[in-house]
Design a protein around this motif. Sequence first.
Motif, short mmCIF file in Angstrom:
data_model
loop_
_atom_site.label_atom_id
_atom_site.label_comp_id
_atom_site.label_asym_id
_atom_site.label_seq_id
_atom_site.Cartn_x
_atom_site.Cartn_y
_atom_site.Cartn_z
N GLU A 110 -4.43 10.04 -6.10
CA GLU A 110 -5.66 9.53 -5.50
C GLU A 110 -6.24 10.53 -4.50
N PRO A 111 -7.55 10.64 -4.43
CA PRO A 111 -8.16 11.57 -3.46
C PRO A 111 -8.06 11.08 -2.02
N MET A 112 -7.89 9.76 -1.85
CA MET A 112 -7.80 9.20 -0.50
C MET A 112 -6.61 8.26 -0.41
N VAL A 113 -6.19 8.00 0.81
CA VAL A 113 -5.09 7.08 1.10
C VAL A 113 -5.62 5.97 2.00
N GLN A 123 -4.90 14.82 1.12
CA GLN A 123 -4.27 16.07 1.51
C GLN A 123 -4.17 16.22 3.01
N LEU A 124 -4.94 15.42 3.75
CA LEU A 124 -4.90 15.50 5.21
C LEU A 124 -4.07 14.40 5.81
N ASP A 125 -3.68 13.42 4.99
CA ASP A 125 -2.92 12.29 5.52
C ASP A 125 -1.55 12.75 5.98
N GLY A 126 -1.11 12.24 7.12
CA GLY A 126 0.14 12.70 7.72
C GLY A 126 1.35 12.43 6.86
N ASP A 127 1.30 11.40 6.02
CA ASP A 127 2.46 11.05 5.21
C ASP A 127 2.40 11.67 3.83
N ALA A 128 1.31 12.36 3.53
CA ALA A 128 1.14 12.87 2.18
C ALA A 128 1.83 14.21 2.01
N GLU A 129 2.04 14.59 0.76
CA GLU A 129 2.64 15.87 0.43
C GLU A 129 1.53 16.92 0.37
N PRO A 130 1.88 18.22 0.28
CA PRO A 130 0.87 19.27 0.14
C PRO A 130 0.05 19.07 -1.12
N ALA A 131 -1.00 19.91 -1.25
CA ALA A 131 -1.96 19.72 -2.34
C ALA A 131 -1.29 19.83 -3.71
N LEU A 132 -0.40 20.82 -3.90
CA LEU A 132 0.31 20.93 -5.16
C LEU A 132 1.48 19.96 -5.12
N ARG A 133 1.30 18.81 -5.71
CA ARG A 133 2.30 17.75 -5.57
C ARG A 133 2.90 17.43 -6.92
N PRO A 134 4.20 17.63 -7.10
CA PRO A 134 4.81 17.35 -8.40
C PRO A 134 4.78 15.87 -8.71
N LEU A 150 0.84 -1.21 0.00
CA LEU A 150 0.00 0.00 0.00
C LEU A 150 0.87 1.26 0.00
N ALA A 151 1.92 1.25 0.82
CA ALA A 151 2.81 2.41 0.86
C ALA A 151 3.48 2.62 -0.50
N THR A 152 3.86 1.51 -1.15
CA THR A 152 4.49 1.61 -2.47
C THR A 152 3.53 2.23 -3.48
N TYR A 153 2.26 1.80 -3.43
CA TYR A 153 1.28 2.34 -4.38
C TYR A 153 1.05 3.83 -4.16
N PHE A 154 0.83 4.23 -2.91
CA PHE A 154 0.48 5.62 -2.64
C PHE A 154 1.69 6.55 -2.70
N ASP A 155 2.90 5.99 -2.79
CA ASP A 155 4.08 6.79 -3.04
C ASP A 155 4.39 6.89 -4.53
N SER A 156 3.66 6.12 -5.34
CA SER A 156 3.89 6.13 -6.78
C SER A 156 3.14 7.30 -7.42
N PRO A 157 3.50 7.69 -8.64
CA PRO A 157 2.77 8.77 -9.31
C PRO A 157 1.28 8.49 -9.42
#
Length: 446
Positions: free
Chosen positions: A105-108, A124-135, A93-100
């Motif tokens: 995805e709107p949720m984690v 956007q609220l998940d503690g491990d996620a990046e800010p909304a503008l995510r490259p 799961l971590a591998t998927y949500f760290d992938s482009p």
Amino acid sequence: MAKMALAQLEQHEQFKGDVRWDLVQRVIGSKPFQNSARLRDFLLYVTSCALRETPDEATEQHIGIHVFHRRPGFNSTEDSIVRSQARLLRIKLATYFDSPEGVAEPMVIRIPKGHYLPVFTDNQLDGDAEPALRPEPEVAAVAPHARVSAGVHDEESLLAAMPSQAHQPILADDAAAVILPQRRKWLLWAIGLIGLFAVAAASFLLGKRMAAPIAPDRAVEHLWHPFLIGAEPLVIYSNASFIGDSRTGMRYAEPDGTGSTGSGPLIDTYTGIGELSAVREITRLFDSTSARFVLKRSRLVTWDEAKLHNLIFIGSIAENASLQVLPHADDFVLTAEPGQAGFINRHPKAGEPSRYMRPERPPARDYAVIALRPGADNDLRTFVFSGLTTLGTEAAVEFATSRPGAEQLLAAATSNQQVHPFEALLEVDISGGVPIHSRIVTMRVH
């Protein structure tokens, strides 16, 4: 039958239109899950339990029966299939949500330690996620610097494209209405260029951040300093010898290479899940300092090689053949009796017990030793992490690679800015097959 049930579950009308279920469908169809049918079934099953609000069906027993085809009433303490697969599922799961793909995805989806129900949080609220503008730069799975046998990770890239601007019809006959589409066109192009530069800058900064792992805490680096410099140390993990197979049942081999009943081919290619987690923690530490190590299973170590390196032993002395032949004088000696196991305190201090024991069942507590010893040469060191069980070993490494743990060990073992050899006995609290909290109950500094 379980596969049929899961196939029907995937098509269940009850979940159609639920954004969480739709997300899970995308996840199990992604690249990290392509060759993991059991993990796909695992995620589908626990998701259905979460969506139906039936957490009592997401227990280790139910998952073992419905996903991994175990018989009702199987002993989950001895058969750790659910716990070990849950660890792999969390990694996938971590591998998927760290992938482009997962970044957009709107949720984690997270499966917190301690239970198996998935938790859905806003990306956007998940503690491990990046800010909304995510490259979305080219991303490759992070490979450890440690010299560990591993497959080559696939790389995925994203191509950013400017959206085409459709022609706007002129609906009014005045001059302002005629000019508006042109202004809008230039405005959109300007916004697009600004966005493109922002993504490029963010990609550059993110690339620099990914290329430079977070430096370890000073206390951790100080404790591990001899192993992070100079020649690559050997990390030696336990691999006990077994007789039998998964069909007939596996049992420990006797020293002469036979089982308790009969004989058969010797199997020495297994290790514990705690040893696996311990190697992961050590890999992260070495990776953060650009250091390297050589990973070896115990029975493949040659002493001509070992005497030239710093050594890190992972696993119980009862299952680590190399550690058994290493000359040492332990303050805490492993012992086992019917129904209980523990460590003998060979030189108890005033008020200390002579033995630290815990019952075999239930597995709510463990003991482990962390020992820093001289190596074969005066300039070499040996680190030992040895639990009564695989979970105790995992807890010992986690303790020594954490800032609070390293600080406690250094405070007791350091004098005149020198870290002296020591042995520390840890007591480990276990919940749900996971080490939760560790503390030093006694320690010897030499």
